[in-house]
Design a protein around this motif. Structure first.
Motif, PDB file in Angstrom:
ATOM      1  N   GLU A 115       0.816  -1.215   0.000  1.00  0.00           N
ATOM      2  CA  GLU A 115       0.000   0.000   0.000  1.00  0.00           C
ATOM      3  C   GLU A 115       0.855   1.272   0.000  1.00  0.00           C
ATOM      4  O   GLU A 115       0.450   2.313  -0.529  1.00  0.00           O
ATOM      5  N   HIS A 116       2.071   1.195   0.563  1.00  0.00           N
ATOM      6  CA  HIS A 116       2.914   2.385   0.678  1.00  0.00           C
ATOM      7  C   HIS A 116       3.505   2.839  -0.647  1.00  0.00           C
ATOM      8  O   HIS A 116       4.039   3.944  -0.748  1.00  0.00           O
ATOM      9  N   PHE A 117       3.398   2.015  -1.675  1.00  0.00           N
ATOM     10  CA  PHE A 117       3.922   2.398  -2.984  1.00  0.00           C
ATOM     11  C   PHE A 117       2.971   3.328  -3.738  1.00  0.00           C
ATOM     12  O   PHE A 117       3.374   3.977  -4.700  1.00  0.00           O
ATOM     13  N   PHE A 118       1.712   3.396  -3.306  1.00  0.00           N
ATOM     14  CA  PHE A 118       0.694   4.104  -4.082  1.00  0.00           C
ATOM     15  C   PHE A 118       0.205   5.348  -3.355  1.00  0.00           C
ATOM     16  O   PHE A 118      -0.199   5.284  -2.200  1.00  0.00           O
ATOM     17  N   GLU A 119       0.215   6.459  -4.075  1.00  0.00           N
ATOM     18  CA  GLU A 119      -0.298   7.707  -3.512  1.00  0.00           C
ATOM     19  C   GLU A 119      -1.797   7.846  -3.708  1.00  0.00           C
ATOM     20  O   GLU A 119      -2.429   8.717  -3.117  1.00  0.00           O
ATOM     21  N   LEU A 120      -2.361   6.979  -4.562  1.00  0.00           N
ATOM     22  CA  LEU A 120      -3.789   7.043  -4.837  1.00  0.00           C
ATOM     23  C   LEU A 120      -4.277   5.659  -5.271  1.00  0.00           C
ATOM     24  O   LEU A 120      -3.567   4.940  -5.978  1.00  0.00           O
ATOM     25  N   SER A 121      -5.470   5.289  -4.825  1.00  0.00           N
ATOM     26  CA  SER A 121      -6.112   4.078  -5.335  1.00  0.00           C
ATOM     27  C   SER A 121      -7.567   4.410  -5.649  1.00  0.00           C
ATOM     28  O   SER A 121      -8.262   5.015  -4.832  1.00  0.00           O
ATOM     29  N   ILE A 122      -7.989   4.025  -6.844  1.00  0.00           N
ATOM     30  CA  ILE A 122      -9.352   4.267  -7.306  1.00  0.00           C
ATOM     31  C   ILE A 122     -10.043   2.920  -7.458  1.00  0.00           C
ATOM     32  O   ILE A 122      -9.571   2.052  -8.192  1.00  0.00           O
ATOM     33  N   GLY A 123     -11.149   2.743  -6.764  1.00  0.00           N
ATOM     34  CA  GLY A 123     -11.910   1.499  -6.850  1.00  0.00           C
ATOM     35  C   GLY A 123     -13.061   1.614  -7.828  1.00  0.00           C
ATOM     36  O   GLY A 123     -13.359   2.702  -8.344  1.00  0.00           O
ATOM     37  N   GLY A 124     -13.722   0.496  -8.059  1.00  0.00           N
ATOM     38  CA  GLY A 124     -14.838   0.484  -8.988  1.00  0.00           C
ATOM     39  C   GLY A 124     -16.030   1.292  -8.520  1.00  0.00           C
ATOM     40  O   GLY A 124     -16.897   1.650  -9.329  1.00  0.00           O
ATOM     41  N   ASP A 125     -16.090   1.580  -7.221  1.00  0.00           N
ATOM     42  CA  ASP A 125     -17.175   2.385  -6.673  1.00  0.00           C
ATOM     43  C   ASP A 125     -16.703   3.748  -6.179  1.00  0.00           C
ATOM     44  O   ASP A 125     -17.427   4.443  -5.465  1.00  0.00           O
ATOM     45  N   SER A 126     -15.502   4.164  -6.592  1.00  0.00           N
ATOM     46  CA  SER A 126     -14.965   5.458  -6.162  1.00  0.00           C
ATOM     47  C   SER A 126     -15.545   6.624  -6.956  1.00  0.00           C
ATOM     48  O   SER A 126     -15.683   7.736  -6.443  1.00  0.00           O
ATOM     49  N   LEU A 127     -15.868   6.362  -8.226  1.00  0.00           N
ATOM     50  CA  LEU A 127     -16.359   7.397  -9.126  1.00  0.00           C
ATOM     51  C   LEU A 127     -17.687   6.964  -9.739  1.00  0.00           C
ATOM     52  O   LEU A 127     -18.177   5.876  -9.460  1.00  0.00           O
ATOM     53  N   ASN A 128     -18.226   7.791 -10.596  1.00  0.00           N
ATOM     54  CA  ASN A 128     -19.505   7.463 -11.244  1.00  0.00           C
ATOM     55  C   ASN A 128     -19.355   6.412 -12.335  1.00  0.00           C
ATOM     56  O   ASN A 128     -20.347   5.805 -12.750  1.00  0.00           O
ATOM     57  N   GLU A 129     -18.137   6.224 -12.827  1.00  0.00           N
ATOM     58  CA  GLU A 129     -17.869   5.242 -13.867  1.00  0.00           C
ATOM     59  C   GLU A 129     -16.674   4.389 -13.467  1.00  0.00           C
ATOM     60  O   GLU A 129     -15.847   4.790 -12.648  1.00  0.00           O
ATOM     61  N   LYS A 130     -16.589   3.193 -14.056  1.00  0.00           N
ATOM     62  CA  LYS A 130     -15.438   2.324 -13.845  1.00  0.00           C
ATOM     63  C   LYS A 130     -14.921   1.855 -15.195  1.00  0.00           C
ATOM     64  O   LYS A 130     -15.563   2.074 -16.235  1.00  0.00           O
ATOM     65  N   LYS A 131     -13.751   1.230 -15.209  1.00  0.00           N
ATOM     66  CA  LYS A 131     -13.214   0.699 -16.462  1.00  0.00           C
ATOM     67  C   LYS A 131     -14.213  -0.278 -17.094  1.00  0.00           C
ATOM     68  O   LYS A 131     -14.856  -1.021 -16.354  1.00  0.00           O
ATOM     69  N   PRO A 132     -14.395  -0.266 -18.404  1.00  0.00           N
ATOM     70  CA  PRO A 132     -13.536   0.325 -19.436  1.00  0.00           C
ATOM     71  C   PRO A 132     -13.769   1.802 -19.731  1.00  0.00           C
ATOM     72  O   PRO A 132     -13.183   2.322 -20.680  1.00  0.00           O
ATOM     73  N   HIS A 133     -14.634   2.466 -18.983  1.00  0.00           N
ATOM     74  CA  HIS A 133     -14.789   3.917 -19.154  1.00  0.00           C
ATOM     75  C   HIS A 133     -13.467   4.591 -18.796  1.00  0.00           C
ATOM     76  O   HIS A 133     -12.774   4.174 -17.860  1.00  0.00           O
ATOM     77  N   PRO A 134     -13.094   5.648 -19.504  1.00  0.00           N
ATOM     78  CA  PRO A 134     -11.813   6.308 -19.224  1.00  0.00           C
ATOM     79  C   PRO A 134     -11.794   7.170 -17.963  1.00  0.00           C
ATOM     80  O   PRO A 134     -10.714   7.598 -17.524  1.00  0.00           O
ATOM     81  N   MET A 135     -12.970   7.429 -17.353  1.00  0.00           N
ATOM     82  CA  MET A 135     -13.029   8.357 -16.226  1.00  0.00           C
ATOM     83  C   MET A 135     -12.028   8.058 -15.112  1.00  0.00           C
ATOM     84  O   MET A 135     -11.337   8.981 -14.628  1.00  0.00           O
ATOM     85  N   PRO A 136     -11.883   6.794 -14.651  1.00  0.00           N
ATOM     86  CA  PRO A 136     -10.930   6.552 -13.565  1.00  0.00           C
ATOM     87  C   PRO A 136      -9.492   6.913 -13.929  1.00  0.00           C
ATOM     88  O   PRO A 136      -8.741   7.427 -13.096  1.00  0.00           O
ATOM     89  N   LEU A 137      -9.110   6.665 -15.178  1.00  0.00           N
ATOM     90  CA  LEU A 137      -7.761   7.003 -15.623  1.00  0.00           C
ATOM     91  C   LEU A 137      -7.606   8.510 -15.748  1.00  0.00           C
ATOM     92  O   LEU A 137      -6.591   9.082 -15.316  1.00  0.00           O
ATOM     93  N   GLN A 138      -8.603   9.158 -16.296  1.00  0.00           N
ATOM     94  CA  GLN A 138      -8.556  10.617 -16.451  1.00  0.00           C
ATOM     95  C   GLN A 138      -8.527  11.310 -15.091  1.00  0.00           C
ATOM     96  O   GLN A 138      -7.796  12.293 -14.896  1.00  0.00           O
ATOM     97  N   HIS A 139      -9.322  10.795 -14.155  1.00  0.00           N
ATOM     98  CA  HIS A 139      -9.340  11.348 -12.794  1.00  0.00           C
ATOM     99  C   HIS A 139      -7.954  11.230 -12.149  1.00  0.00           C
ATOM    100  O   HIS A 139      -7.478  12.170 -11.501  1.00  0.00           O
ATOM    101  N   THR A 140      -7.322  10.067 -12.336  1.00  0.00           N
ATOM    102  CA  THR A 140      -6.003   9.831 -11.744  1.00  0.00           C
ATOM    103  C   THR A 140      -4.951  10.747 -12.351  1.00  0.00           C
ATOM    104  O   THR A 140      -4.134  11.332 -11.626  1.00  0.00           O
ATOM    105  N   MET A 141      -4.969  10.918 -13.661  1.00  0.00           N
ATOM    106  CA  MET A 141      -4.011  11.819 -14.312  1.00  0.00           C
ATOM    107  C   MET A 141      -4.201  13.256 -13.843  1.00  0.00           C
ATOM    108  O   MET A 141      -3.228  13.975 -13.597  1.00  0.00           O
ATOM    109  N   LYS A 142      -5.452  13.662 -13.704  1.00  0.00           N
ATOM    110  CA  LYS A 142      -5.730  15.017 -13.232  1.00  0.00           C
ATOM    111  C   LYS A 142      -5.236  15.206 -11.800  1.00  0.00           C
ATOM    112  O   LYS A 142      -4.685  16.253 -11.446  1.00  0.00           O
ATOM    113  N   HIS A 143      -5.433  14.179 -10.970  1.00  0.00           N
ATOM    114  CA  HIS A 143      -4.985  14.234  -9.576  1.00  0.00           C
ATOM    115  C   HIS A 143      -3.490  14.514  -9.490  1.00  0.00           C
ATOM    116  O   HIS A 143      -3.041  15.283  -8.631  1.00  0.00           O
TER     117      HIS A 143
END
Length: 228
Positions: free
Chosen positions: A143-171
């Motif tokens: 867990e200490h290697f990651f500054e952020l973790s996005i789960g399938g219920d973290s956002l309004n969309e999950k993969k294969p939607h690009p939102m989780p990746l876009q959210h992470t890049m923006k972060h």
């Protein structure tokens, strides 16, 4: 292919899928599924079927197990009352089993350590529920290697939607030119393509029985350390 060869710009952020990419988590999932099915007086599924069903989040996994079919998560196949009860039982059992029988894939800890030492940002982007994602990362000691973790219920969309990746890049204030996705399934490749991010495929994970090459990632490596 080496990490520095994948992008025209230096890599600043790597996003990883979790189940089937960093961790072989099916043993935990299969045990929890079979306990859930037993609670509902249904035949157990076993490890082999669970491996085919993993990848679209816990609700899909539970629905597929109830229907004993890969298409079980499609609308109208599993009735809502049965699904609701089954989901509660699965979460109960998985909260106990998560991380107990899982293991890191070869090369994962070494790769994460080297990337961390290099100062490259790392994030988990998974369809696994957020609470179980955090628990599994802690049980695996990564867990200490990651500054952020996005789960399938973290956002309004999950993969294969690009939102989780876009959210992470923006972060991390990173762009598609300095970001890389690593995963084991077509969902990871589709999400990366939609987010216009280069993607590395791994052949040992859970891709519904299909070779990862059929999803056409930018490259495939058998072990993450091949990228170092």
């Amino acid at each position: 292919m080496k990490l520095f060869e994948l992008l025209d710009s230096p890599v600043q952020l790597i996003m990883y899928d979790l189940d089937g990419t960093l961790v072989d988590s099916v043993p935990d999932l299969a045990i929890a599924l079979d306990k859930m099915l037993t609670d509902l007086n249904l035949p157990v599924a076993g490890d082999e079927k669970a491996r085919l069903w993993v990848g679209n989040g816990i609700p899909s996994l539970v629905q597929r197990a109830l229907a004993d079919d890969m298409m079980g998560d499609q609308p109208g196949i599993v009735d809502e009352e049965t699904f609701t009860r089954a989901l509660e039982r699965f979460k109960h059992h998985y909260a106990i089993e998560v991380g107990q029988h899982s293991s890191l894939y070869p090369g994962v800890f070494t790769f994460l350590s080297q990337i961390h030492k290099a100062g490259i940002k790392q994030a988990v982007v998974t369809n696994k529920s957020e609470i179980f994602t955090e628990s599994l990362l802690k049980h695996m000691g990564i867990e200490h290697f990651f500054e952020l973790s996005i789960g399938g219920d973290s956002l309004n969309e999950k993969k294969p939607h690009p939102m989780p990746l876009q959210h992470t890049m923006k972060h991390f204030d990173c762009t598609r030119d300095n970001t890389l996705m690593i995963g084991d399934s077509r969902n990871d490749v589709k999400a990366a393509r939609a987010a216009e991010v280069k993607v590395v495929g791994l052949p040992y994970g859970y891709n519904h029985g299909e070779p990862i090459e059929s999803a056409y990632p930018d490259t495939v490596v058998s072990d993450l350390t091949e990228l170092l």
